[in-house]
Design a protein around this motif. Sequence first.
Motif, PDB file in Angstrom:
ATOM      1  N   PHE A   8       1.061  -1.233  -0.049  1.00 39.81           N
ATOM      2  CA  PHE A   8       0.029   0.084   0.002  1.00 39.81           C
ATOM      3  C   PHE A   8       0.938   1.350  -0.093  1.00 39.81           C
ATOM      4  O   PHE A   8       1.737   1.619   0.748  1.00 39.81           O
ATOM      5  CB  PHE A   8      -0.905  -0.016   1.084  1.00 39.81           C
ATOM      6  CG  PHE A   8      -1.659   1.391   1.230  1.00 39.81           C
ATOM      7  CD1 PHE A   8      -2.850   1.509   0.438  1.00 39.81           C
ATOM      8  CD2 PHE A   8      -1.400   2.122   2.619  1.00 39.81           C
ATOM      9  CE1 PHE A   8      -3.763   2.666   0.740  1.00 39.81           C
ATOM     10  CE2 PHE A   8      -2.011   3.420   2.373  1.00 39.81           C
ATOM     11  CZ  PHE A   8      -3.113   3.546   1.476  1.00 39.81           C
ATOM     12  N   VAL A  28      -6.984   3.069   0.244  1.00 39.99           N
ATOM     13  CA  VAL A  28      -7.067   1.737   0.731  1.00 39.99           C
ATOM     14  C   VAL A  28      -8.018   0.894  -0.347  1.00 39.99           C
ATOM     15  O   VAL A  28      -7.942   0.122  -0.858  1.00 39.99           O
ATOM     16  CB  VAL A  28      -7.688   1.783   2.111  1.00 39.99           C
ATOM     17  CG1 VAL A  28      -8.026   0.255   2.420  1.00 39.99           C
ATOM     18  CG2 VAL A  28      -6.461   2.408   3.200  1.00 39.99           C
ATOM     19  N   ALA A  31      -6.687   0.490  -3.621  1.00 38.09           N
ATOM     20  CA  ALA A  31      -5.623  -0.637  -3.887  1.00 38.09           C
ATOM     21  C   ALA A  31      -6.290  -2.110  -3.467  1.00 38.09           C
ATOM     22  O   ALA A  31      -5.593  -2.836  -4.255  1.00 38.09           O
ATOM     23  CB  ALA A  31      -4.494  -0.423  -2.389  1.00 38.09           C
ATOM     24  N   ARG A  36      -3.718  -4.717  -5.433  1.00 36.44           N
ATOM     25  CA  ARG A  36      -2.814  -4.266  -4.852  1.00 36.44           C
ATOM     26  C   ARG A  36      -2.598  -4.674  -3.285  1.00 36.44           C
ATOM     27  O   ARG A  36      -1.702  -4.753  -2.711  1.00 36.44           O
ATOM     28  CB  ARG A  36      -2.324  -2.803  -5.003  1.00 36.44           C
ATOM     29  CG  ARG A  36      -1.898  -2.453  -6.519  1.00 36.44           C
ATOM     30  CD  ARG A  36      -1.594  -0.952  -6.645  1.00 36.44           C
ATOM     31  NE  ARG A  36      -2.587  -0.080  -6.679  1.00 36.44           N
ATOM     32  CZ  ARG A  36      -2.767   0.618  -5.538  1.00 36.44           C
ATOM     33  NH1 ARG A  36      -2.079   0.712  -4.725  1.00 36.44           N
ATOM     34  NH2 ARG A  36      -3.824   1.309  -5.635  1.00 36.44           N
ATOM     35  N   LEU A  37      -3.794  -4.781  -2.723  1.00 28.71           N
ATOM     36  CA  LEU A  37      -3.994  -5.439  -1.428  1.00 28.71           C
ATOM     37  C   LEU A  37      -5.253  -6.316  -1.250  1.00 28.71           C
ATOM     38  O   LEU A  37      -5.969  -6.193  -2.126  1.00 28.71           O
ATOM     39  CB  LEU A  37      -4.553  -4.148  -0.504  1.00 28.71           C
ATOM     40  CG  LEU A  37      -3.671  -3.235  -0.060  1.00 28.71           C
ATOM     41  CD1 LEU A  37      -4.302  -2.037   0.879  1.00 28.71           C
ATOM     42  CD2 LEU A  37      -2.583  -3.836   0.879  1.00 28.71           C
ATOM     43  N   LEU A  43      -2.023  -3.557   6.883  1.00 28.49           N
ATOM     44  CA  LEU A  43      -1.730  -2.020   6.418  1.00 28.49           C
ATOM     45  C   LEU A  43      -1.006  -1.716   7.481  1.00 28.49           C
ATOM     46  O   LEU A  43      -0.458  -2.141   8.516  1.00 28.49           O
ATOM     47  CB  LEU A  43      -3.113  -1.477   6.912  1.00 28.49           C
ATOM     48  CG  LEU A  43      -4.379  -1.439   5.607  1.00 28.49           C
ATOM     49  CD1 LEU A  43      -5.372  -0.791   6.126  1.00 28.49           C
ATOM     50  CD2 LEU A  43      -3.879  -1.001   4.459  1.00 28.49           C
TER      51      LEU A  43
END
Length: 335
Positions: A8, A28, A31, A36-37, A43
């Motif tokens: 992140f 968030v 992502a 990507r997450l 986090l």
Amino acid sequence: MSAHNSKFRFQLEDKGNVPKFRQLIDAVNNAIAEKRLNIGDNLPSVNQMCQEYKLSRDTVFKAYSILKDQGVIDSVPNKGYFIAREIRRVFLFLDTFKAYKEVLYESFIKALPENVIADVHFHHYNTDVFRHQIENSIGRYQKYIVMPFDHPEVDSVLAMIPSEKLLVIDWNIFSKPGNNLLYQDFGQAVYDSLQSVRDLIKKYGEMVFLYPNYTNHPIESINFGKKFCKDNGIKCSVETNPTKLDVRPGVVYFCVSDRMLGQFLEQCRVKNLEPGRDCGMISYNETPMKKFIYKGITVISTDFKTMGEKAAEFVANDKPMDIRIPTQVFVRDSL
């Protein structure tokens, strides 16, 4: 996991009225939507976010608290925050935000699964905007809900989007076999609707189709309207110049523009003409106010609430879609 080796990355931008905590929430969610997450990924801690991005503890804690309340993230004592739920992003591309499009939008948003974020954009029938927005969206969204318009460049732009991810709504122009479609019929459905109120229309000696030169409404509605008049022996004409509108008694008007509907009603007021008695009006596209204006305006319209719900259904699953939303007639005192 440190902020430096995390998947992140947060980029604070000067977005005017968008507060920092909201930017962090959006970052968030984006992502997660862009993979990507993933579920289970950590986090950065509150302290790490503060140090890395020069944010206050209150800002980070507020963002994380909202995400946690929404079920997007969760936390474990001494282990920090982690992704708890998958988020998907949808690209909703409308022409303009008129009253009846608001019905579609609200219905769509209300019916979406909780883990879906919809980004709404408007092209206003501008080909450069249409191309630019779609070019910038490619690869960023799981589904694309697009309202096209009649221009030769639109077809090639739509081809940029993988067909299984694209749903063309409202107008099936440029559709190809295998495309996902959710549309209304601007032609035969108009003819059938007029036939259903033929006796009311025949109270008047003439029918005038108001199709202003600034409208983007499909011309087939007017063509099928003229066919209805020919088949029923009704005198008709088409007025494309708004400045030449002259409301006359004994005439029923079919209007595809709410701006010209306003002109019609204003002339009725000035000339002391009562819609439904001295002259008639049939408007295209239902809006919440048309049932109340001048004791009610008769409307031919598709069901935008159902259209929004079906578009959300396309987002929620991976099934193909080819649905024509029925057209309805709402008979009120203006006819």
